[in-house]
Design a protein around this motif. Sequence first.
Motif, mmCIF file in Angstrom:
data_model
loop_
_atom_site.group_PDB
_atom_site.id
_atom_site.type_symbol
_atom_site.label_atom_id
_atom_site.label_comp_id
_atom_site.label_asym_id
_atom_site.label_seq_id
_atom_site.Cartn_x
_atom_site.Cartn_y
_atom_site.Cartn_z
ATOM 1 N N ARG A 125 146.830 89.140 1.694
ATOM 2 C CA ARG A 125 147.602 88.635 2.831
ATOM 3 C C ARG A 125 148.873 87.922 2.374
ATOM 4 N NH1 ARG A 125 143.750 85.653 5.151
ATOM 5 N NH2 ARG A 125 144.483 83.811 4.081
ATOM 6 N N ILE A 127 150.788 88.436 -0.307
ATOM 7 C CA ILE A 127 151.806 89.157 -1.077
ATOM 8 C C ILE A 127 152.271 90.391 -0.319
ATOM 9 C CG2 ILE A 127 152.259 90.369 -3.254
ATOM 10 C CD1 ILE A 127 150.170 88.556 -4.540
ATOM 11 N N ASP A 128 153.560 90.420 -0.015
ATOM 12 C CA ASP A 128 154.137 91.602 0.627
ATOM 13 C C ASP A 128 153.916 92.800 -0.276
ATOM 14 O OD1 ASP A 128 155.054 90.317 2.790
ATOM 15 O OD2 ASP A 128 157.119 90.145 2.110
ATOM 16 N N PHE A 312 152.045 93.115 14.308
ATOM 17 C CA PHE A 312 152.615 92.100 15.175
ATOM 18 C C PHE A 312 153.589 92.757 16.145
ATOM 19 C CE2 PHE A 312 155.805 89.089 16.477
ATOM 20 C CZ PHE A 312 155.085 87.931 16.729
ATOM 21 N N GLY A 313 153.479 92.404 17.411
ATOM 22 C CA GLY A 313 154.425 92.946 18.380
ATOM 23 C C GLY A 313 154.076 92.492 19.780
ATOM 24 N N ILE A 328 155.499 95.296 14.052
ATOM 25 C CA ILE A 328 155.769 95.096 12.631
ATOM 26 C C ILE A 328 154.446 95.178 11.877
ATOM 27 C CG2 ILE A 328 156.551 93.417 10.894
ATOM 28 C CD1 ILE A 328 158.819 94.537 12.559
ATOM 29 N N LEU A 330 152.535 94.013 8.936
ATOM 30 C CA LEU A 330 152.703 92.851 8.063
ATOM 31 C C LEU A 330 152.395 93.154 6.598
ATOM 32 C CD1 LEU A 330 151.282 90.104 10.428
ATOM 33 C CD2 LEU A 330 153.667 90.677 9.986
ATOM 34 N N ARG A 333 155.987 94.732 6.126
ATOM 35 C CA ARG A 333 157.000 94.152 7.009
ATOM 36 C C ARG A 333 157.965 95.215 7.522
ATOM 37 N NH1 ARG A 333 160.510 91.240 5.195
ATOM 38 N NH2 ARG A 333 160.257 91.597 2.971
ATOM 39 N N GLN A 334 157.405 96.342 7.895
ATOM 40 C CA GLN A 334 158.245 97.401 8.437
ATOM 41 C C GLN A 334 157.828 97.684 9.873
ATOM 42 O OE1 GLN A 334 157.214 99.905 5.200
ATOM 43 N NE2 GLN A 334 159.285 99.933 4.397
ATOM 44 N N ARG A 335 158.782 98.231 10.611
ATOM 45 C CA ARG A 335 158.548 98.428 12.038
ATOM 46 C C ARG A 335 158.106 99.849 12.323
ATOM 47 N NH1 ARG A 335 161.159 100.763 15.469
ATOM 48 N NH2 ARG A 335 162.970 100.897 14.102
ATOM 49 N N ASP A 352 160.061 105.393 5.992
ATOM 50 C CA ASP A 352 159.884 104.393 4.941
ATOM 51 C C ASP A 352 158.656 103.503 5.162
ATOM 52 O OD1 ASP A 352 160.915 103.245 7.170
ATOM 53 O OD2 ASP A 352 162.613 102.256 6.215
ATOM 54 N N GLU B 190 162.160 92.818 14.518
ATOM 55 C CA GLU B 190 162.782 92.830 13.189
ATOM 56 C C GLU B 190 163.042 91.402 12.684
ATOM 57 O OE1 GLU B 190 162.768 95.245 11.398
ATOM 58 O OE2 GLU B 190 163.110 97.108 12.485
ATOM 59 N N ALA B 193 159.894 90.151 11.320
ATOM 60 C CA ALA B 193 159.639 90.746 9.993
ATOM 61 C C ALA B 193 160.386 89.964 8.915
ATOM 62 C CB ALA B 193 160.057 92.209 9.986
ATOM 63 N N ARG B 210 167.800 97.839 9.435
ATOM 64 C CA ARG B 210 166.347 97.991 9.453
ATOM 65 C C ARG B 210 165.898 98.873 10.622
ATOM 66 N NH1 ARG B 210 162.674 94.513 6.904
ATOM 67 N NH2 ARG B 210 161.320 94.916 8.670
ATOM 68 N N ARG B 269 152.937 82.142 3.986
ATOM 69 C CA ARG B 269 152.276 83.345 3.487
ATOM 70 C C ARG B 269 150.913 83.010 2.900
ATOM 71 N NH1 ARG B 269 156.970 86.716 1.855
ATOM 72 N NH2 ARG B 269 156.001 87.340 -0.071
ATOM 73 N N ARG B 283 155.109 84.788 18.848
ATOM 74 C CA ARG B 283 154.782 85.771 19.874
ATOM 75 C C ARG B 283 155.092 85.211 21.258
ATOM 76 N NH1 ARG B 283 149.519 88.744 20.783
ATOM 77 N NH2 ARG B 283 150.233 90.689 21.701
ATOM 78 N N MET B 286 158.745 85.246 21.692
ATOM 79 C CA MET B 286 159.196 86.621 21.899
ATOM 80 C C MET B 286 158.955 87.060 23.351
ATOM 81 S SD MET B 286 158.048 89.584 19.306
ATOM 82 C CE MET B 286 158.558 91.267 19.470
#
Lengths: 382, 305
Positions: A125, A127-128, A312-313, A328, A330, A333-335, A352, B190, B193, B210, B269, B283, B286
């Motif tokens: 959790r 570490i990206d 997440f969204g 996203i 987690l 961290r991409q959408r 990606d 984004e 993120a 992004r 983190r 959230r 948002m």
Amino acid sequence: MPLESPKLRTRRELAAFLDDALSRRLGADHALTADSAWTEHNALKIFLIESHLPSEPHARAAALEPAASQLGFTTEFSPDDPDFVTLRFGSSTSIWIDVSLPRFWRAYCLGTVTEVKRTIRSLVRSIDGLDHVWLATPFLEKIPTWLGASITAFAIHSDRRKVTLRANADALPIAQLTVRLWGTGQENRLEAIRKSELFRGSTALRSIRVRRGRPGGEDGEYLATEFFSDGRVTAYGDSFDRLNSALLKVLDKYRTVVCGFEDQFGFGCGRSADGAPHVRGRPIEFSLAWHGVDPSSVMRKVFSGTGPFALFGEPQRLAQSRWQVQAIDLHMRQRLTFDFSQDGARICLPTDVCGNTVVRFVGNLQRHLSSDTKLLELVKSA
Amino acid sequence: MWTHLQLVNLCIGMQKGFGSLPTPFWNQAYDLAGVGVGFTLSDGAVLCPDVLFHAAQRRRSLLVEAKAGASFDADQLARYRRCTSADIRDRAFCHILPDGSHAVEPLYIVNEDHAESILASCDRAGTAVPLLSVSATGYRLVGPQMSDAALDVELRSGVAFSAEDFPSRFFMPIDNESSPSEGIDVVLAEVVAMLVGGLTRFKPEDVVARMVSNINPEVVRGIGSGSPVKGMNRVVRAILDDVAANEFSAWIEPAGNQDFFKVKQAISRVDRQARVRGLRSLRAAMRKSVARVRSGERQLPLFGE
């Protein structure tokens, strides 16, 4: 049994140590039958982890060390083997990580399950670019065939409380269910459970235990492994080599699945066969049953940013029974975009974004909403 | 009424598939060659079709222009008409078979409410273009015959669909014509993120990169016609300025008169409890931002600069 935590410098030393640990324990237990002596203390634990950290040792160390340090770990990078990392917690607990595969790590340890599981979860959790290897039900079911082994136990687990509001959970036909069966011939029992109306939509596998050979058997080969849906493996046997081969085989299959999602469905700019620019990819479509769970509550829980979905969204309602979420992941961290309707779900997976996200999403939906969630095969080419 | 972005997404869905939405472009062997990719014609004019479909084997290219409103620009259509197969090959870099002809034709995708008006404008300008007229319940082709007769038949017969079949913003969540209310959810996703990733500052351009890097790298590289970059940056900037002054004020702030935003508070983190609390607050912020901007409570100063 006291925890063992020797100082190891290379993966070769690790293999020798684990081989010795496995055979010593097997030999020490005279009353051992294949499964009865298996406890969480004497089994070796392996955590399969997907990593997108840099493969270059210094860059990898830079990504790993600060987070591990915040969790209280000392990180040791071996000067003799750049693909070997040790995480040490105090003087008694070590996690040895083989990072030689480009995308998948194998983390070995001998501690108690609860303690090590918590540690690995925190690490992933924090570490990206790290995530568990998620073994969804159809994947777990194929492991016995891939390993030429028989099923000796399995556990099904469904917990819809994770995707519904507490107040509504009691009204569900099945809010939470765990069944574990031991013995031979489990393949037929799993099918029988699936056909039962009693268990409808609640038959996702939590784990499957397989065995090849018998301890002290004539073929001189014994390996018993239990694979869990979150990428955890417990193992008992007489040879680390055999275990290692089994893990590599499973990871190879997993790579095929994850890369398959990325290659077939990854949506974005690419080149067509004749070298011209084109937009490749297509939606990933699933069938889905809600089993009486309010879709709004599912959306709220799934996209809250917490485990196990790690998405997440804020879901947007488009029609009476239609939602779209710009979410996203987690892990990286991409959408990516999710679309839900009354009978299905779709994902637009940008090129990606890691295919592991899809596996995590579907595997956890199978466990927490409906085991009937299935990928629909479309005829259109990418 | 569908927005420009929703019409573009519908086009993409008609090639890529989306639930039970029919796929006439895929059926007629069209590949999706580009979305919002600008190129310069051999006569120097700039063309930026919203969608470029290309069928090398059938020797056809389709330049799709999405029009949410009733406006009609005869010069723009004239530019589409001047686009040749050589432009498609040399400027849009699509593969064209060496021998024989290759047809290039424009197709407009419009809201049904404006179809008649656009056809009338075409008449007045002494020109014509096939219109794919989209209503709340389906689409059908109106206006002159397309040179691709097979596609014409498939589109002109019309198709009924339900709201369940409409991709909305599934493939592409924002474009240079998006309003802040349309793009706010994806922009905020984004931003989250970036907060989770521990960034200390970011530019609106980073957010744009992004959002669309996978589908339109030209936006990121700043080439092509240039307008998509400016348009999207402007939308994102307006959204960021607005939320930084409201629901996201605890998280981000504009850095004086500089062109970036400072992160005031990142998401933990390591500390699980703090992380869960942080994500929950984000959230809520948002949800409030999206609801406020979409309800039109406050107009963003997008065009008042």
